[in-house]
Design a protein around this motif. Structure first.
Motif, PDB file in Angstrom:
ATOM      1  N   ASN A  69       0.839  -1.094   0.016  1.00  0.00           N
ATOM      2  CA  ASN A  69      -0.033   0.040  -0.173  1.00  0.00           C
ATOM      3  C   ASN A  69       0.789   1.212  -0.064  1.00  0.00           C
ATOM      4  O   ASN A  69       2.156   1.171   0.361  1.00  0.00           O
ATOM      5  N   ASP A  70       0.454   2.433  -0.155  1.00  0.00           N
ATOM      6  CA  ASP A  70       1.053   3.603  -0.325  1.00  0.00           C
ATOM      7  C   ASP A  70       1.826   3.930   0.877  1.00  0.00           C
ATOM      8  O   ASP A  70       2.916   4.788   1.061  1.00  0.00           O
ATOM      9  N   VAL A 107       5.486   2.837   1.504  1.00  0.00           N
ATOM     10  CA  VAL A 107       6.688   3.634   0.889  1.00  0.00           C
ATOM     11  C   VAL A 107       7.478   4.337   1.856  1.00  0.00           C
ATOM     12  O   VAL A 107       6.945   5.310   2.709  1.00  0.00           O
TER      13      VAL A 107
END
Length: 305
Positions: free
Chosen positions: A190-191, A194
Motif C-alpha cells: 500500500n502507499d 513507501v
C-alpha cells in the motif's frame, strides 16, 4: 517548561522552540511583547534562518529582546544557512560568510546551534567540515545540525565532519506524519508502506539527533492549518474532545501529540500570536495517553493495518 538535551550535547533546551520566521510581521512594541512573553513562559530557545525576511527577522529579534551580554546568556539562539536565491549552497565560503552576517544581525558573538538549511546537491562535505572547524575553533558556533536531510545525507557529512550532528529539522505534524506511519506498514502493498525518507525517524533516534518538527500545525506543504479546518472534521473532533478533557486549547493538544513521541522531539512553533504561544508552551505539561495519541493519529485518516 520541561527541557531535553539537544542531541547528544550537554545543552539543555526547552521542549518548544520559538520560530522567528514571521517576526517581521510585528511592530516594534509587539515584537518586544512577544519575545518577553516567550521568556516568561520558559521558551528561551529562539530559532532563525538567514533568509527569513532577507535577514530582517534576526535584526528585529535583536532589537525586540534588547540584545546585550546579560540577555544573551539567558537565551539559546539557533539559525540556519545554505539557501540562496535559486540555489542551495554549502560551500565553505558561503557558510562562513552567512554566519558572520547572522551574528552581526543578531548582535551576538556566537550561535548555540547552526543548521544547514536544505540539502545542497553540490555539497562537498570536506568543505563543510573545514567551515565547521573554523566556526567551532573561533567560538562563533557551539553546536551543529542539519535541516530536511535524510540519513544518507547526514552520513555523508559525518564521514568528514568531526562535530556531532545534534539536530535535524523536518516537516512533521499530525497530518504530515509519514515518517511515523510508514513504520506500521513494513512489507505491505500500500502507499503507506513507501519509505520516502530513509527511516529518518529511527535513524535520528539511533544517533541521538533531536528532531525539530517544523510547521506542526500545517497540512500539505503550507496548504493551511488543520486545526479548525473543514477538511479534517474527525481529527478536529478528536482533538477538541481531548482538549476539553485537559482544559486546554486544541493548539496545546496538537503540540502535545508531538511531544508524546518517545523520540523526544522539539517542535518549532511559528505563531506570532501571544495567546497561541502560551497555548503551545502549555503542551509541556500534558502527557497524552497511548489511547489518546493513537486516537488522534487514526482521526487524521491513518489506517492501522
Amino acid at each position: 517548561m520541561k527541557t531535553i538535551k539537544l542531541g547528544n550535547s550537554t545543552l539543555d533546551v526547552p521542549v518548544v522552540a520559538v520560530g522567528c520566521m514571521r517576526i517581521n510581521s510585528l511592530g516594534k512594541a509587539e515584537a518586544a511583547r512577544f519575545v518577553n512573553t516567550a521568556l516568561e513562559e520558559g521558551a528561551n530557545f529562539f530559532e532563525h534562518a538567514d533568509i527569513y525576511g532577507g535577514g530582517a527577522c534576526e535584526e528585529i529579534f535583536a532589537d525586540a529582546i534588547q540584545m546585550n551580554d546579560d540577555t544573551r546568556e539567558k537565551i539559546i539562539l539557533q539559525s540556519k544557512c545554505g539557501i540562496r536565491k535559486g540555489m542551495f549552497d554549502f560551500s565553505k565560503e558561503h557558510i562562513l560568510a552567512s554566519v558572520d552576517g547572522i551574528l552581526k544581525r543578531l548582535r551576538t558573538d556566537y550561535l548555540d546551534a547552526l543548521l544547514l538549511h536544505r540539502p545542497d546537491a553540490l555539497v562537498e562535505p570536506e568543505e563543510v567540515a573545514e567551515a565547521f572547524d573554523i566556526l567551532e575553533h573561533s567560538g562563533k558556533v557551539r553546536h551543529f545540525g542539519v535541516s530536511n536531510q535524510n540519513p544518507m545525507q547526514i552520513q555523508l557529512l559525518k564521514k568528514y565532519v568531526k562535530q556531532p550532528i545534534v539536530a535535524n529539522q523536518l516537516q512533521l505534524s499530525i497530518t504530515n506524519a509519514t515518517m511515523i506511519t510508514n513504520g506500521f506498514n513494513v512489507n505491505m502493498e500500500n502507499d503507506s508502506a513507501v519509505n520516502r525518507d530513509g527511516s529518518v525517524l529511527d535513524y535520528c533516534r539511533l544517533n541521538d539527533i533531536t528532531i525539530q518538527p517544523w510547521s506542526p500545525f500545517q497540512y500539505g506543504f503550507f496548504e493551511g492549518v488543520f486545526l479548525g479546518s473543514d477538511k479534517f472534521p474527525e481529527l478536529n473532533k478528536a482533538i477538541d474532545t481531548i482538549a476539553d478533557k485537559y482544559g486546554v486549547s486544541n493548539t496545546t493538544i496538537a503540540v502535545a501529540w508531538l511531544l508524546r513521541h518517545p523520540a523526544r522531539m522539539q517542535p518549532v512553533i511559528g505563531t506570532m500570536n501571544i495567546e497561541r504561544l502560551k497555548d503551545c508552551c502549555k503542551a509541556s505539561d500534558i502527557q497524552l495517553t497511548r489511547e489518546e495519541w493513537y486516537g488522534i493519529l487514526r482521526a487524521a485518516g491513518n489506517v492501522l493495518p
